[in-house]
Design a protein around this motif. Structure first.
Motif, PDB file in Angstrom:
ATOM      1  N   PRO A   1       8.568  -4.080   4.467  1.00 30.77           N
ATOM      2  CA  PRO A   1       8.608  -3.766   5.867  1.00 30.77           C
ATOM      3  C   PRO A   1       7.663  -2.672   6.098  1.00 30.77           C
ATOM      4  N   VAL A   2       6.728  -2.719   7.161  1.00 28.51           N
ATOM      5  CA  VAL A   2       5.526  -1.535   7.564  1.00 28.51           C
ATOM      6  C   VAL A   2       6.476  -0.308   8.221  1.00 28.51           C
ATOM      7  N   ALA A   3       7.186  -0.839   9.300  1.00 31.60           N
ATOM      8  CA  ALA A   3       7.681   0.237  10.138  1.00 31.60           C
ATOM      9  C   ALA A   3       9.214   0.481   9.961  1.00 31.60           C
ATOM     10  N   ARG A   4       9.843   0.217   8.699  1.00 31.00           N
ATOM     11  CA  ARG A   4      11.176   0.297   8.522  1.00 31.00           C
ATOM     12  C   ARG A   4      11.447   0.889   7.045  1.00 31.00           C
TER      13      ARG A   4
ATOM     14  N   LEU B   1       6.530   3.659   3.583  1.00 36.86           N
ATOM     15  CA  LEU B   1       5.194   3.603   3.199  1.00 36.86           C
ATOM     16  C   LEU B   1       4.347   4.350   3.952  1.00 36.86           C
ATOM     17  N   SER B   2       3.350   5.116   3.471  1.00 34.21           N
ATOM     18  CA  SER B   2       2.545   5.801   4.034  1.00 34.21           C
ATOM     19  C   SER B   2       1.415   4.985   4.556  1.00 34.21           C
ATOM     20  N   GLU B   3       0.328   5.654   5.380  1.00 29.75           N
ATOM     21  CA  GLU B   3      -0.881   4.689   5.404  1.00 29.75           C
ATOM     22  C   GLU B   3      -1.851   4.448   4.302  1.00 29.75           C
TER      23      GLU B   3
ATOM     24  N   ILE C   1       6.380   7.701   0.738  1.00 33.04           N
ATOM     25  CA  ILE C   1       7.103   9.129   1.075  1.00 33.04           C
ATOM     26  C   ILE C   1       8.706   8.909   1.092  1.00 33.04           C
ATOM     27  N   ALA C   2       9.338   9.575   0.088  1.00 35.74           N
ATOM     28  CA  ALA C   2      10.751   9.394   0.136  1.00 35.74           C
ATOM     29  C   ALA C   2      11.515  10.368   0.869  1.00 35.74           C
ATOM     30  N   ASP C   3      12.542   9.806   1.457  1.00 38.54           N
ATOM     31  CA  ASP C   3      13.488  10.841   1.962  1.00 38.54           C
ATOM     32  C   ASP C   3      14.598  11.182   1.177  1.00 38.54           C
ATOM     33  N   GLN C   4      14.804  10.429   0.207  1.00 40.81           N
ATOM     34  CA  GLN C   4      16.026  10.415  -0.709  1.00 40.81           C
ATOM     35  C   GLN C   4      15.638  10.115  -1.853  1.00 40.81           C
TER      36      GLN C   4
END
Length: 146
Positions: free
Chosen positions: A48-51, A108-110, A115-118
């Motif tokens: 998913p791109v935005a999730r 996922l970045s552009e 980019i991990a939050d956890q």
């Protein structure tokens, strides 16, 4: 209004409220649902791109780089077919090591990096999240069949 009509109206109102509550619960559940993907699935564009989602595999040996601020790190995660670069700001788990299993949650970045939050590391050498173990098994099978 007759008693029968009152009961019918009450039943309809209760059904409407229960339906609304179920809809709200399902919407909250869907927004908190996080799926697991392998680096190969990320490269193939199946994510998913935005999730937010989870990516898992093995940390590539020699890929861990610590930034000057002492908190930011970057490393690569592989399923033995493809590797994805991961950046993370925070303290890594004590059991995090190169060549060991890891699961990272984020977006996922552009530019195609993750980019991990956890970041979650396995708790002993015999354990790996079932999704990651299955993904690595499929990747090995694909590699052998080529």
């Amino acid at each position: 209004m007759k008693p029968r009509q009152k009961r019918l109206l009450l039943i309809i109102a209760v059904l409407a409220l229960v339906s609304l509550a179920a809809l709200l619960v399902l919407k909250a559940f869907k927004s908190n649902l996080v799926f697991f993907y392998t680096p190969t699935e990320v490269v193939e564009g199946k994510v998913p791109v935005a999730r937010a989602f989870r990516i898992g595999g093995m940390v590539v040996d020699g890929s861990l780089q610590r930034k000057q601020d002492g908190v930011s790190v970057s490393f690569s995660v592989t399923d033995t077919i493809h590797a994805i670069d991961v950046t993370y700001e925070g303290i890594l788990p004590d059991l995090f090591q190169e060549g060991k299993g890891v699961v990272a949650q984020g977006r996922l970045s552009e530019n195609g990096s993750f980019i991990a939050d956890q970041v979650l590391a396995k708790h002993d050498e015999n354990y790996m999240p079932p999704e990651a173990a299955e993904a690595l098994k499929r990747a090995r099978e694909m590699k052998l069949s080529e």
